[in-house]
Motif scaffolding. Structure first.
Motif, PDB file in Angstrom:
ATOM      1  N   ARG A   3      13.272 -26.173  41.791  1.00 33.07           N
ATOM      2  CA  ARG A   3      13.356 -25.961  43.235  1.00 33.07           C
ATOM      3  C   ARG A   3      11.972 -26.006  43.872  1.00 33.07           C
ATOM      4  NH1 ARG A   3      15.567 -20.422  45.175  1.00 33.07           N
ATOM      5  NH2 ARG A   3      15.689 -20.391  42.932  1.00 33.07           N
ATOM      6  N   GLU A   4      10.992 -25.416  43.236  1.00 32.22           N
ATOM      7  CA  GLU A   4       9.620 -25.447  43.757  1.00 32.22           C
ATOM      8  C   GLU A   4       9.078 -26.872  43.769  1.00 32.22           C
ATOM      9  OE1 GLU A   4       7.217 -22.737  41.529  1.00 32.22           O
ATOM     10  OE2 GLU A   4       8.444 -21.015  42.103  1.00 32.22           O
ATOM     11  N   LEU A   6      10.841 -29.592  44.088  1.00 32.33           N
ATOM     12  CA  LEU A   6      11.515 -30.351  45.141  1.00 32.33           C
ATOM     13  C   LEU A   6      10.958 -30.015  46.517  1.00 32.33           C
ATOM     14  CD1 LEU A   6      15.231 -30.268  43.949  1.00 32.33           C
ATOM     15  CD2 LEU A   6      13.638 -32.183  43.866  1.00 32.33           C
ATOM     16  N   GLN A   7      10.468 -28.814  46.707  1.00 30.77           N
ATOM     17  CA  GLN A   7       9.898 -28.421  47.987  1.00 30.77           C
ATOM     18  C   GLN A   7       8.500 -28.998  48.174  1.00 30.77           C
ATOM     19  OE1 GLN A   7      10.282 -24.176  47.914  1.00 30.77           O
ATOM     20  NE2 GLN A   7      12.444 -24.239  48.462  1.00 30.77           N
ATOM     21  N   ASP A   8       7.850 -29.340  47.097  1.00 29.51           N
ATOM     22  CA  ASP A   8       6.534 -29.972  47.144  1.00 29.51           C
ATOM     23  C   ASP A   8       6.703 -31.408  47.658  1.00 29.51           C
ATOM     24  OD1 ASP A   8       5.224 -32.108  45.491  1.00 29.51           O
ATOM     25  OD2 ASP A   8       3.900 -30.512  44.853  1.00 29.51           O
ATOM     26  N   GLU A   9       5.707 -31.956  48.318  1.00 29.31           N
ATOM     27  CA  GLU A   9       5.800 -33.273  48.952  1.00 29.31           C
ATOM     28  C   GLU A   9       6.149 -34.382  47.948  1.00 29.31           C
ATOM     29  OE1 GLU A   9       2.903 -36.404  51.257  1.00 29.31           O
ATOM     30  OE2 GLU A   9       2.515 -34.250  51.484  1.00 29.31           O
ATOM     31  N   LYS A  10       5.468 -34.423  46.815  1.00 28.12           N
ATOM     32  CA  LYS A  10       5.728 -35.461  45.813  1.00 28.12           C
ATOM     33  C   LYS A  10       7.111 -35.303  45.192  1.00 28.12           C
ATOM     34  CE  LYS A  10       0.977 -36.358  44.374  1.00 28.12           C
ATOM     35  NZ  LYS A  10       0.043 -36.307  43.244  1.00 28.12           N
ATOM     36  N   GLY A  11       7.493 -34.077  44.905  1.00 32.00           N
ATOM     37  CA  GLY A  11       8.799 -33.830  44.309  1.00 32.00           C
ATOM     38  C   GLY A  11       9.926 -34.181  45.256  1.00 32.00           C
TER      39      GLY A  11
END
Length: 60
Positions: A3-4, A6-11
């Motif tokens: 989840r972390e 996915l919240q990051d720009e690359k993820g």
């Protein structure tokens, strides 16, 4: 952790790209009509092109 990421720009971008590439597999019923309409439109374009070629050859 996922989840972390996915919240990051690359993820988030990687996830959106993956969904875009696999959307047809994830939701096939939603894409059936889109695929059919695309095939119909391609056929129409081919017919229009063939008619235009005939008309261009026919003109004097």
């Amino acid at each position: 952790m996922i989840r972390e990421h996915l919240q990051d720009e690359k993820g988030g971008k990687a996830f959106r790209d993956w969904v875009r590439l696999n959307a047809v597999k994830l939701m096939p019923s939603k894409f059936e009509s889109i695929i059919e309409n695309k095939a119909i439109n391609e056929n129409r374009k081919a017919i229009v092109s063939a008619v235009r070629n005939v008309l261009n050859k026919w003109e004097i």
